[in-house]
Scaffold this motif. Structure first.
Motif, PDB file in Angstrom:
ATOM      1  N   PHE A 131      25.421 -67.521 -23.108  1.00 23.30           N
ATOM      2  CA  PHE A 131      25.624 -66.084 -23.311  1.00 23.30           C
ATOM      3  C   PHE A 131      25.841 -65.337 -21.988  1.00 23.30           C
ATOM      4  O   PHE A 131      26.208 -64.163 -21.997  1.00 23.30           O
ATOM      5  N   LYS A 132      25.561 -66.013 -20.852  1.00 26.41           N
ATOM      6  CA  LYS A 132      25.809 -65.448 -19.522  1.00 26.41           C
ATOM      7  C   LYS A 132      25.140 -64.079 -19.343  1.00 26.41           C
ATOM      8  O   LYS A 132      25.729 -63.139 -18.819  1.00 26.41           O
ATOM      9  N   LYS A 133      23.890 -64.003 -19.786  1.00 26.31           N
ATOM     10  CA  LYS A 133      23.122 -62.776 -19.610  1.00 26.31           C
ATOM     11  C   LYS A 133      22.750 -62.629 -18.135  1.00 26.31           C
ATOM     12  O   LYS A 133      22.186 -63.532 -17.530  1.00 26.31           O
ATOM     13  N   GLU A 134      23.089 -61.494 -17.551  1.00 30.75           N
ATOM     14  CA  GLU A 134      22.829 -61.276 -16.123  1.00 30.75           C
ATOM     15  C   GLU A 134      21.336 -61.062 -15.871  1.00 30.75           C
ATOM     16  O   GLU A 134      20.669 -60.326 -16.597  1.00 30.75           O
ATOM     17  N   LYS A 135      20.840 -61.711 -14.822  1.00 32.42           N
ATOM     18  CA  LYS A 135      19.451 -61.576 -14.386  1.00 32.42           C
ATOM     19  C   LYS A 135      19.467 -61.192 -12.913  1.00 32.42           C
ATOM     20  O   LYS A 135      20.056 -61.899 -12.091  1.00 32.42           O
ATOM     21  N   THR A 136      18.828 -60.073 -12.586  1.00 31.87           N
ATOM     22  CA  THR A 136      18.847 -59.527 -11.237  1.00 31.87           C
ATOM     23  C   THR A 136      17.501 -59.754 -10.562  1.00 31.87           C
ATOM     24  O   THR A 136      16.450 -59.428 -11.134  1.00 31.87           O
TER      25      THR A 136
ATOM     26  N   ASP B  67      21.578 -80.566  -9.060  1.00 31.23           N
ATOM     27  CA  ASP B  67      21.990 -80.636 -10.458  1.00 31.23           C
ATOM     28  C   ASP B  67      23.335 -79.962 -10.685  1.00 31.23           C
ATOM     29  O   ASP B  67      23.642 -79.523 -11.791  1.00 31.23           O
ATOM     30  N   GLY B  68      24.151 -79.865  -9.643  1.00 33.73           N
ATOM     31  CA  GLY B  68      25.490 -79.310  -9.779  1.00 33.73           C
ATOM     32  C   GLY B  68      25.656 -77.991  -9.052  1.00 33.73           C
ATOM     33  O   GLY B  68      24.697 -77.366  -8.576  1.00 33.73           O
ATOM     34  N   LYS B  69      26.897 -77.558  -8.972  1.00 35.29           N
ATOM     35  CA  LYS B  69      27.206 -76.310  -8.280  1.00 35.29           C
ATOM     36  C   LYS B  69      26.861 -75.123  -9.168  1.00 35.29           C
ATOM     37  O   LYS B  69      27.071 -75.140 -10.380  1.00 35.29           O
ATOM     38  N   THR B  70      26.335 -74.074  -8.545  1.00 32.47           N
ATOM     39  CA  THR B  70      25.950 -72.888  -9.293  1.00 32.47           C
ATOM     40  C   THR B  70      27.175 -72.032  -9.613  1.00 32.47           C
ATOM     41  O   THR B  70      28.211 -72.117  -8.943  1.00 32.47           O
ATOM     42  N   ARG B  71      27.047 -71.190 -10.619  1.00 26.06           N
ATOM     43  CA  ARG B  71      28.115 -70.268 -10.953  1.00 26.06           C
ATOM     44  C   ARG B  71      28.216 -69.176  -9.880  1.00 26.06           C
ATOM     45  O   ARG B  71      27.258 -68.933  -9.147  1.00 26.06           O
TER      46      ARG B  71
ATOM     47  N   THR C 268      22.210 -61.414  -8.311  1.00 27.03           N
ATOM     48  CA  THR C 268      22.413 -61.404  -9.762  1.00 27.03           C
ATOM     49  C   THR C 268      23.101 -62.696 -10.171  1.00 27.03           C
ATOM     50  O   THR C 268      24.188 -63.013  -9.659  1.00 27.03           O
ATOM     51  N   ILE C 269      22.481 -63.422 -11.094  1.00 30.20           N
ATOM     52  CA  ILE C 269      23.024 -64.700 -11.558  1.00 30.20           C
ATOM     53  C   ILE C 269      23.124 -64.672 -13.081  1.00 30.20           C
ATOM     54  O   ILE C 269      22.546 -63.804 -13.746  1.00 30.20           O
ATOM     55  N   THR C 270      23.862 -65.620 -13.634  1.00 31.29           N
ATOM     56  CA  THR C 270      24.026 -65.724 -15.098  1.00 31.29           C
ATOM     57  C   THR C 270      23.528 -67.062 -15.615  1.00 31.29           C
ATOM     58  O   THR C 270      23.884 -67.478 -16.716  1.00 31.29           O
ATOM     59  N   GLU C 271      22.718 -67.742 -14.820  1.00 21.51           N
ATOM     60  CA  GLU C 271      22.137 -69.016 -15.233  1.00 21.51           C
ATOM     61  C   GLU C 271      20.624 -68.891 -15.247  1.00 21.51           C
ATOM     62  O   GLU C 271      20.069 -67.835 -14.933  1.00 21.51           O
TER      63      GLU C 271
ATOM     64  N   ALA D 118      15.488 -57.166 -13.339  1.00 24.57           N
ATOM     65  CA  ALA D 118      16.178 -56.785 -14.574  1.00 24.57           C
ATOM     66  C   ALA D 118      16.750 -58.007 -15.263  1.00 24.57           C
ATOM     67  O   ALA D 118      17.098 -59.018 -14.637  1.00 24.57           O
ATOM     68  N   ILE D 119      16.848 -57.887 -16.600  1.00 22.87           N
ATOM     69  CA  ILE D 119      17.572 -58.837 -17.448  1.00 22.87           C
ATOM     70  C   ILE D 119      18.497 -58.006 -18.311  1.00 22.87           C
ATOM     71  O   ILE D 119      18.046 -57.277 -19.206  1.00 22.87           O
TER      72      ILE D 119
END
Length: 337
Positions: free
Chosen positions: A66-71, A96-100, A133-136, A160-161
């Protein structure tokens, strides 16, 4: 109606309600039944934690699809350059892989509550506050991202979420929040008798058509019995057990080894018999000069007008090579069925 709770999780609190083994858990701050944390926050992290009793909302917050942003407000050790921050924003390679891709900006020290215990600083090393701010939601992702660029995290606060923030909440405090506009809880259809698995649990085999007359046999001697498959019984099962006994398996392996040795020595063919003409007992290419058991030449010249294998029928001329018995060209034989 679904419930949504915003909690400011203090430092050192486990994101669970039970089995704290003497440590503080969410049950020490929230006494609301049937709510669970949507996502996790590490023990040594602080800030916003959302609790809900809605499975749909839980998935929308915690699932990365869902790519919910988390700040996050992140205090790092050192002073990263703009090039380093751009590298962080493009994504860094973790185990575990490259981040978005993420949003990163340098900010002034925010006005936050005092942490207990306080952060340990080194006077000789400066520190910097970042807004990330990330989406993972990988395990300890923000801390691993800053460590990957060479600037370890000193303090981590989730601010924030999505549109929900922790603004106005002291550590350990919580408040109810309204569900997003247009939110619809996905309800599961109740299970009923006869639709897939029965409501009482377990799987009920559908009624099968009973066989009339002779029942078709299955491999191993088993037969269908009113739609139910049965294991071999009686003599069939005894024969199957005998074939699969350790002694018989060992004998078959030993026989295979002996055949492989004889094949390597040129004493047997791939089909298991001796090399050479059938019944001759001599290798191919070296026909015997003697006579066979029936008194016929074994290794002599073939009879004119017929192949070496087979015997001409008395009173009929031998067939010419390359022609069938009617004198025409050879016809391919139909495949065996």
């Amino acid at each position: 109606m679904a419930r949504l709770i915003l909690l400011n999780k203090p430092y050192g609190v486990l994101t669970q309600f039970t089995n704290g083994d003497g440590e503080q858990t969410l049950s020490d701050f929230v006494d609301v039944p049937d709510v669970y944390a949507a996502g996790r926050l590490d023990k040594d992290s602080e800030g916003l934690l959302i609790l809900t009793d809605s499975g749909t909302m839980h998935a929308q917050i915690s699932s990365p699809k869902f790519k919910k942003e988390k700040t996050y407000l992140v205090q790092v050790e050192g002073n990263p350059s703009d090039d380093v921050l751009r590298k962080l924003a493009r994504g860094v390679e973790l185990n575990d892989g490259k981040t978005r891709p993420a949003k990163v900006e340098r900010i002034d020290p925010p006005e936050l509550w005092e942490r207990n215990p306080p952060v340990r600083f080194r006077k000789s090393v400066p520190d910097t506050w970042l807004k990330l701010t990330i989406t993972e939601g990988r395990n300890r992702q923000v801390r691993r991202m800053t460590a990957a660029i060479g600037f370890p995290t000193l303090r981590l606060v989730r601010w924030a979420i999505g549109d929900w923030t922790v603004d106005g909440l002291a550590p350990g405090e919580w408040r109810d929040a309204p569900m997003p506009e247009g939110f619809v809880e996905r309800e599961r259809a109740p299970r009923t008798e006869g639709a897939g698995r029965p409501a009482g649990g377990g799987f009920k085999r559908p009624e099968g058509r009973k066989f009339e007359g002779k029942k078709p046999a299955r491999a191993g001697g088993a037969r269908f019995d009113d739609g139910e498959a049965k294991r071999p019984t009686g003599g069939a099962r005894a024969l199957q057990d005998k074939r699969n006994s350790p002694t018989r398996l060992a004998e078959r392996r030993a026989e295979g080894s002996r055949r492989a040795e004889r094949l390597a020595a040129g004493k047997v063919g791939k089909g298991g018999g001796k090399l050479g003409f059938k019944g001759a007992g001599k290798p191919a290419g070296k026909p015997s000069a003697g006579r066979g058991a029936a008194g016929k030449p074994v290794g002599g010249k073939p009879t004119a007008g017929r192949p070496t294998s087979g015997r001409p029928t008395p009173g009929k001329p031998a067939a010419r090579p390359g022609a069938d018995r009617r004198g025409g060209p050879s016809q391919p034989r139909p495949p065996k069925r």
